[in-house]
Design a protein around this motif. Structure first.
Motif, PDB file in Angstrom:
ATOM      1  N   ALA A  50       0.816  -1.217   0.000  1.00  0.00           N
ATOM      2  CA  ALA A  50       0.000   0.000   0.000  1.00  0.00           C
ATOM      3  C   ALA A  50       0.847   1.262   0.000  1.00  0.00           C
ATOM      4  CB  ALA A  50      -0.922  -0.002   1.219  1.00  0.00           C
ATOM      5  N   PHE A  51       2.020   1.176   0.552  1.00  0.00           N
ATOM      6  CA  PHE A  51       2.892   2.341   0.626  1.00  0.00           C
ATOM      7  C   PHE A  51       4.345   1.896   0.488  1.00  0.00           C
ATOM      8  CE2 PHE A  51       5.641   5.266   2.935  1.00  0.00           C
ATOM      9  CZ  PHE A  51       5.254   6.479   2.392  1.00  0.00           C
ATOM     10  N   PRO A  52       5.106   2.484  -0.433  1.00  0.00           N
ATOM     11  CA  PRO A  52       4.774   3.535  -1.388  1.00  0.00           C
ATOM     12  C   PRO A  52       3.633   3.125  -2.332  1.00  0.00           C
ATOM     13  CG  PRO A  52       7.136   3.211  -1.266  1.00  0.00           C
ATOM     14  CD  PRO A  52       6.518   2.070  -0.533  1.00  0.00           C
ATOM     15  N   ALA A  53       2.813   4.089  -2.682  1.00  0.00           N
ATOM     16  CA  ALA A  53       1.601   3.825  -3.449  1.00  0.00           C
ATOM     17  C   ALA A  53       1.905   3.181  -4.798  1.00  0.00           C
ATOM     18  CB  ALA A  53       0.823   5.122  -3.654  1.00  0.00           C
ATOM     19  N   ASP A  87       9.244   7.217  -9.629  1.00  0.00           N
ATOM     20  CA  ASP A  87       9.831   6.762  -8.378  1.00  0.00           C
ATOM     21  C   ASP A  87       9.751   5.237  -8.293  1.00  0.00           C
ATOM     22  OD1 ASP A  87       9.227   7.494  -4.849  1.00  0.00           O
ATOM     23  OD2 ASP A  87      10.880   6.542  -5.870  1.00  0.00           O
ATOM     24  N   THR A  88      10.526   4.569  -9.111  1.00  0.00           N
ATOM     25  CA  THR A  88      10.451   3.112  -9.162  1.00  0.00           C
ATOM     26  C   THR A  88      11.260   2.448  -8.060  1.00  0.00           C
ATOM     27  OG1 THR A  88      12.306   3.055 -10.715  1.00  0.00           O
ATOM     28  CG2 THR A  88      10.087   3.116 -11.653  1.00  0.00           C
ATOM     29  N   ALA A 100       9.854  -0.725  -5.883  1.00  0.00           N
ATOM     30  CA  ALA A 100      10.519  -2.010  -6.108  1.00  0.00           C
ATOM     31  C   ALA A 100      11.111  -2.566  -4.819  1.00  0.00           C
ATOM     32  CB  ALA A 100      11.610  -1.856  -7.166  1.00  0.00           C
ATOM     33  N   GLU A 101      11.761  -1.697  -4.028  1.00  0.00           N
ATOM     34  CA  GLU A 101      12.374  -2.155  -2.788  1.00  0.00           C
ATOM     35  C   GLU A 101      11.323  -2.565  -1.761  1.00  0.00           C
ATOM     36  OE1 GLU A 101      15.670  -2.659  -2.303  1.00  0.00           O
ATOM     37  OE2 GLU A 101      15.840  -2.147  -4.416  1.00  0.00           O
TER      38      GLU A 101
END
Length: 233
Positions: A92-95, A103-104, A108-109
């Motif tokens: 849910a977050f990061p959206a 902002d990949t 991804a992380e």
């Protein structure tokens, strides 16, 4: 030529002087190891101002500060994870729309974290601080005395990748116990109030009529015992 050498010598002396505050054996930011997940303390503890004790919640009541569990992490990143099935977890977050904003990295992380949660695996973090087996460093005693995390671990809230800020050498510890390491005014006041060593040697023993003049003359600013059994037991 002599002038050049003198300037160079001063520069080297200055560098050594400041590095001595941390002790030989400390790392530089570039020495920080890669971690399984790019966890930026500068984002969590810095930008988001999450207190150290929120994640390292045993630091004030245990010998070890503790490593946050995956459950704790997904509590923020996967709301409802406490009641939902792990295999159905969704980030849910990061959206989800972060990749469309360029902002990949964070998405991804963070999804790596979700993967560990789904598999019910611990994150294999690379350890930064490791003491020899014959040495004891009780976090709880130091935290309860009033020391800030940054005193030993450096400005973690500014670090993208955590590195070993302090050397952990015995001399580095003794310097602090003897009072040779400078603390903030807030820390010093807390230590003065909470240190059992100070309570005994500066207050209790003199009140009982003991002559403490020799000790005060040798180590007037001592904060804690430097007896071998304090760390080696």
């Amino acid at each position: 030529m002599t002038r050049v050498l003198s300037v160079a010598g001063i520069a080297v002396f200055t560098a050594v002087m400041f590095s001595g505050c941390r002790g030989p054996g400390e790392q530089d930011p570039g020495d920080a190891p890669d971690q399984p997940i790019a966890f930026y303390h500068s984002v969590h503890a810095g930008q988001n101002q999450i207190p150290c004790m929120y994640c390292h919640y045993t630091a004030d009541r245990s010998v070890d500060a503790g490593i946050p569990s995956v459950r704790l992490c997904v509590g923020c990143h996967v709301p409802g994870s406490a009641v939902g099935a792990p295999e159905q977890a969704q980030l849910a977050f990061p959206a989800r729309d972060r990749p469309s904003k360029g902002d990949t990295l964070w998405n991804a992380e963070a999804n790596k974290l979700v993967g560990y949660w789904k598999r019910q695996e611990s994150v294999p973090w690379v350890r930064i601080y490791k003491l020899p087996e014959h040495v004891r460093f009780p976090h709880n005693m130091h935290v309860r005395s009033g020391l800030q995390c940054q005193t030993c671990h450096g400005p973690v809230e500014e670090m993208e990748k955590v590195y070993r800020f302090s050397s952990l050498q015995m001399g580095w510890c003794i310097d602090c116990h003897r009072g040779d390491t400078e603390l903030s005014a807030q820390e010093q006041a807390a230590v003065e109030q909470n240190s059992t060593f100070i309570q005994q040697f500066r207050r209790q023993l003199p009140a009982a009529g003991e002559d403490m003049s020799g000790w005060k003359a040798t180590f007037p600013n001592q904060r804690a015992s430097i007896d071998c059994t304090v760390c080696h037991y």
